[in-house]
Design a protein around this motif. Sequence first.
Motif, PDB file in Angstrom:
ATOM      1  N   GLY A  90       3.335  -6.671  -4.782  1.00 60.13           N
ATOM      2  CA  GLY A  90       1.879  -6.801  -4.752  1.00 60.13           C
ATOM      3  C   GLY A  90       1.250  -7.075  -6.097  1.00 60.13           C
ATOM      4  O   GLY A  90       0.057  -6.949  -6.262  1.00 60.13           O
ATOM      5  N   GLY A 143      -1.639  -4.548  -8.764  1.00 61.53           N
ATOM      6  CA  GLY A 143      -0.321  -3.970  -8.560  1.00 61.53           C
ATOM      7  C   GLY A 143      -0.263  -2.462  -8.586  1.00 61.53           C
ATOM      8  O   GLY A 143       0.804  -1.888  -8.390  1.00 61.53           O
ATOM      9  N   THR A 147      -1.304   1.643  -7.562  1.00 64.57           N
ATOM     10  CA  THR A 147      -1.329   2.405  -6.321  1.00 64.57           C
ATOM     11  C   THR A 147      -2.218   3.641  -6.422  1.00 64.57           C
ATOM     12  O   THR A 147      -2.496   4.142  -7.507  1.00 64.57           O
ATOM     13  CB  THR A 147       0.094   2.881  -5.955  1.00 64.57           C
ATOM     14  N   ASN A 167      -0.813  -1.908  -1.895  1.00 61.61           N
ATOM     15  CA  ASN A 167       0.405  -1.639  -2.665  1.00 61.61           C
ATOM     16  C   ASN A 167       1.072  -0.330  -2.244  1.00 61.61           C
ATOM     17  O   ASN A 167       2.281  -0.178  -2.369  1.00 61.61           O
ATOM     18  CB  ASN A 167       0.095  -1.598  -4.168  1.00 61.61           C
TER      19      ASN A 167
END
Length: 260
Positions: A24, A105, A107, A138
């Motif tokens: 991601g 990217g 989380t 992600n």
Amino acid sequence: MKKKLLIIIPIAVVVIAAWLAFCGYQWSWGPFVKLHDVKTASLAGNGEKYSLDNVTENADSPIKGKTIIFLGSSVTYGSASDGVSFADYIEKRDGCEMIKSAVSGTTLVESGIDSYVSRLKKLDAEKADLLVCQLSTNDSQKKELGKIIESKNLNDFDTKTVAGAIEYIICYAKEKWNCPVIFYTSPRYDSERYQSMVDILKAAQEKWGISVIDMWNDDNLNAALNADTSLYMADKIHPTKAGYLEIWTPFMEQEIFAVM
């Protein structure tokens, strides 16, 4: 030896690129940033007519002058639209003060220095009228889901799980800024795991009384995006400027106005 290197280097580049896309990161690292910019800049949905400079401010906006924190990853950042997302359009249209903490990217789950929780704790904003947080796609990449617990004590949440991170973010915002919290979901795409995350978010909504902008389950919004996918979406997850401006922004404004 040189011949072997010439073969190995391109293979390594392809492998790294595929890994980043799978995770991601959307080319948000190193030399791939320029490659991604070139690829998305030519999309019709990122044309000049959708530029932030062409957006008119709504002088009567109910959130004019309010401070809003937008916390998220590539979708909140606008990784496929030159760094412009719904957050930027809302700031321009509604005259609010935007604090955009968005890193591609990353989380919700604490798995590195740039996780949502880590960045939230580093924000030095003294005041916030609203926190808008992305339910990151992600986290659907094999992160532990966890579950909503009974406690409302900040130190009781396991931030290495999706549920724990969601609860921590809600609790932290309420304790630090005493402000409303809105989570928003991705529009629908093929992911059973993300569906499970949406279910966890709904359980958190019931417990905490937060608001959820549920694009995942909104048939009208998904139909609008699918009506012209090539214009509104750069890929299955990331909108273009047109997608943000014409579909996402008015949809999100409705809920934000209601909450504020």
